[in-house]
Design a protein around this motif. Structure first.
Motif, short mmCIF file in Angstrom:
data_model
loop_
_atom_site.label_atom_id
_atom_site.label_comp_id
_atom_site.label_asym_id
_atom_site.label_seq_id
_atom_site.Cartn_x
_atom_site.Cartn_y
_atom_site.Cartn_z
N SER A 54 15.32 21.92 -0.57
CA SER A 54 14.25 22.66 -1.23
C SER A 54 14.58 22.84 -2.70
CB SER A 54 14.08 24.02 -0.55
OG SER A 54 13.04 24.74 -1.15
N GLY A 55 13.65 22.57 -3.57
CA GLY A 55 13.85 22.71 -5.01
C GLY A 55 14.30 21.43 -5.69
N ASP A 56 14.66 20.41 -4.91
CA ASP A 56 15.09 19.14 -5.49
C ASP A 56 13.92 18.36 -6.07
OD1 ASP A 56 17.81 19.28 -4.98
OD2 ASP A 56 17.73 18.07 -3.15
N ASN A 57 14.22 17.58 -7.07
CA ASN A 57 13.31 16.55 -7.55
C ASN A 57 14.20 15.36 -7.93
OD1 ASN A 57 14.15 16.81 -10.33
ND2 ASN A 57 12.82 18.60 -10.49
N LEU A 58 13.61 14.22 -8.18
CA LEU A 58 14.41 13.02 -8.44
C LEU A 58 15.27 13.16 -9.69
CD1 LEU A 58 12.00 10.13 -7.41
CD2 LEU A 58 13.86 11.16 -6.10
N SER A 59 14.79 13.87 -10.69
CA SER A 59 15.59 14.07 -11.91
C SER A 59 16.84 14.90 -11.62
CB SER A 59 14.76 14.76 -12.99
OG SER A 59 13.72 13.92 -13.42
N ARG A 64 22.71 14.98 -10.72
CA ARG A 64 23.84 15.29 -9.84
C ARG A 64 24.72 14.06 -9.59
NH1 ARG A 64 23.68 17.92 -3.78
NH2 ARG A 64 25.80 17.37 -3.26
N PHE A 65 24.09 12.92 -9.32
CA PHE A 65 24.86 11.73 -8.96
C PHE A 65 25.28 10.87 -10.14
CE2 PHE A 65 23.14 12.86 -4.87
CZ PHE A 65 24.16 12.52 -4.01
N TYR A 66 24.45 10.84 -11.19
CA TYR A 66 24.73 9.95 -12.32
C TYR A 66 25.06 10.70 -13.60
CZ TYR A 66 22.26 6.68 -9.23
OH TYR A 66 21.86 5.93 -8.17
N GLY A 67 24.81 12.00 -13.63
CA GLY A 67 25.02 12.77 -14.85
C GLY A 67 23.92 12.56 -15.87
N ASP A 68 22.83 11.90 -15.46
CA ASP A 68 21.73 11.58 -16.36
C ASP A 68 20.41 11.68 -15.61
OD1 ASP A 68 19.90 10.54 -18.16
OD2 ASP A 68 21.00 8.66 -18.48
N PRO A 69 19.61 12.73 -15.89
CA PRO A 69 18.35 12.90 -15.16
C PRO A 69 17.34 11.77 -15.38
CG PRO A 69 18.54 14.52 -16.92
CD PRO A 69 19.84 13.79 -16.86
N LYS A 71 17.79 8.75 -15.01
CA LYS A 71 18.03 7.64 -14.08
C LYS A 71 17.34 7.85 -12.73
CE LYS A 71 22.12 5.92 -16.25
NZ LYS A 71 23.43 5.35 -16.10
N TRP A 72 16.38 8.78 -12.67
CA TRP A 72 15.64 9.04 -11.45
C TRP A 72 14.91 7.79 -10.97
CZ3 TRP A 72 10.44 8.24 -11.15
CH2 TRP A 72 9.73 8.18 -12.36
N LYS A 73 14.54 6.91 -11.90
CA LYS A 73 13.80 5.70 -11.54
C LYS A 73 14.63 4.78 -10.65
CE LYS A 73 11.03 5.82 -15.71
NZ LYS A 73 10.75 5.19 -16.99
N LYS A 74 15.95 4.81 -10.85
CA LYS A 74 16.85 4.00 -10.02
C LYS A 74 16.79 4.48 -8.57
CE LYS A 74 21.60 2.33 -10.14
NZ LYS A 74 22.84 2.30 -10.90
N ILE A 75 16.77 5.78 -8.38
CA ILE A 75 16.68 6.36 -7.03
C ILE A 75 15.32 6.05 -6.44
CG2 ILE A 75 16.72 8.50 -5.70
CD1 ILE A 75 18.65 9.61 -7.88
N HIS A 76 14.28 6.20 -7.23
CA HIS A 76 12.93 5.91 -6.74
C HIS A 76 12.80 4.46 -6.32
CE1 HIS A 76 8.55 4.98 -7.24
NE2 HIS A 76 8.55 5.93 -6.32
N ALA A 77 13.32 3.54 -7.13
CA ALA A 77 13.22 2.11 -6.81
C ALA A 77 13.92 1.78 -5.49
CB ALA A 77 13.80 1.28 -7.94
N ALA A 78 15.06 2.43 -5.25
CA ALA A 78 15.82 2.17 -4.03
C ALA A 78 15.15 2.77 -2.79
CB ALA A 78 17.23 2.73 -4.16
N GLN A 94 15.56 11.65 3.72
CA GLN A 94 16.85 11.00 3.51
C GLN A 94 16.69 9.89 2.49
OE1 GLN A 94 18.43 9.73 7.27
NE2 GLN A 94 18.88 11.81 7.92
N LEU A 95 17.45 9.99 1.41
CA LEU A 95 17.38 9.02 0.33
C LEU A 95 18.68 8.24 0.22
CD1 LEU A 95 15.82 11.24 -2.50
CD2 LEU A 95 14.63 9.69 -0.93
N THR A 96 18.54 6.99 -0.17
CA THR A 96 19.71 6.19 -0.51
C THR A 96 19.91 6.31 -2.01
OG1 THR A 96 19.27 4.63 1.26
CG2 THR A 96 20.69 3.87 -0.53
N ILE A 97 21.07 6.75 -2.42
CA ILE A 97 21.41 6.86 -3.83
C ILE A 97 22.25 5.64 -4.17
CG2 ILE A 97 22.42 8.29 -5.65
CD1 ILE A 97 20.11 9.66 -4.08
N PRO A 98 21.69 4.70 -4.94
CA PRO A 98 22.45 3.47 -5.26
C PRO A 98 23.70 3.79 -6.05
CG PRO A 98 20.14 3.29 -5.96
CD PRO A 98 20.38 4.71 -5.55
N ASP A 99 24.70 2.96 -5.87
CA ASP A 99 25.94 3.11 -6.66
C ASP A 99 25.60 2.98 -8.13
OD1 ASP A 99 27.40 3.40 -4.31
OD2 ASP A 99 27.77 1.24 -4.18
N ALA A 100 26.34 3.70 -8.95
CA ALA A 100 26.08 3.72 -10.40
C ALA A 100 26.30 2.40 -11.06
CB ALA A 100 26.96 4.75 -11.07
#
Length: 100
Positions: A54-59, A64-69, A71-78, A94-100
């Motif tokens: 709750s409260g999450d968004n892709l940014s 959290r994962f990349y240190g750069d909000p 890069k949300w498009k990378k998560i969306h694309a995956a 459940q989302l797949t967070i691609p490796d950086a």
């Protein structure tokens, strides 16, 4: 669709492959014994699984994962098959967070 050069009696006898009698004894199943192990970008092991809270968004997740909000498009694309609208994600997804 039919083309003028289609030959309904085409001869494919020179094409290699298995015969209908299947003399290999695999019961019609594909034989991958000669395939070596490797990696693929489509394997389940590529990336990290993350469950949206709750409260999450892709940014926020990208920060959290990349240190750069941005890069949300990378998560969306995956996860485009799960996220038709990147502005609408829901807790429990459940989302797949691609490796950086």
């Amino acid at each position: 669709m039919t083309f003028s050069n289609d030959n309904p009696n085409a001869d494919f006898s020179d094409v290699g492959g298995s015969s209908t009698s299947n003399s290999s004894g695999t019961g019609g199943k594909a034989d991958f014994s000669d395939v070596s192990a490797g990696s693929s970008s489509t394997t389940a092991g590529s990336g990290t699984m993350y469950v949206v809270k709750s409260g999450d968004n892709l940014s926020k997740i990208a920060k959290r994962f990349y240190g750069d909000p941005s890069k949300w498009k990378k998560i969306h694309a995956a996860n485009s098959d799960k996220i038709p609208n990147p502005d609408l994600i829901h807790p429990g997804l459940q989302l797949t967070i691609p490796d950086a």
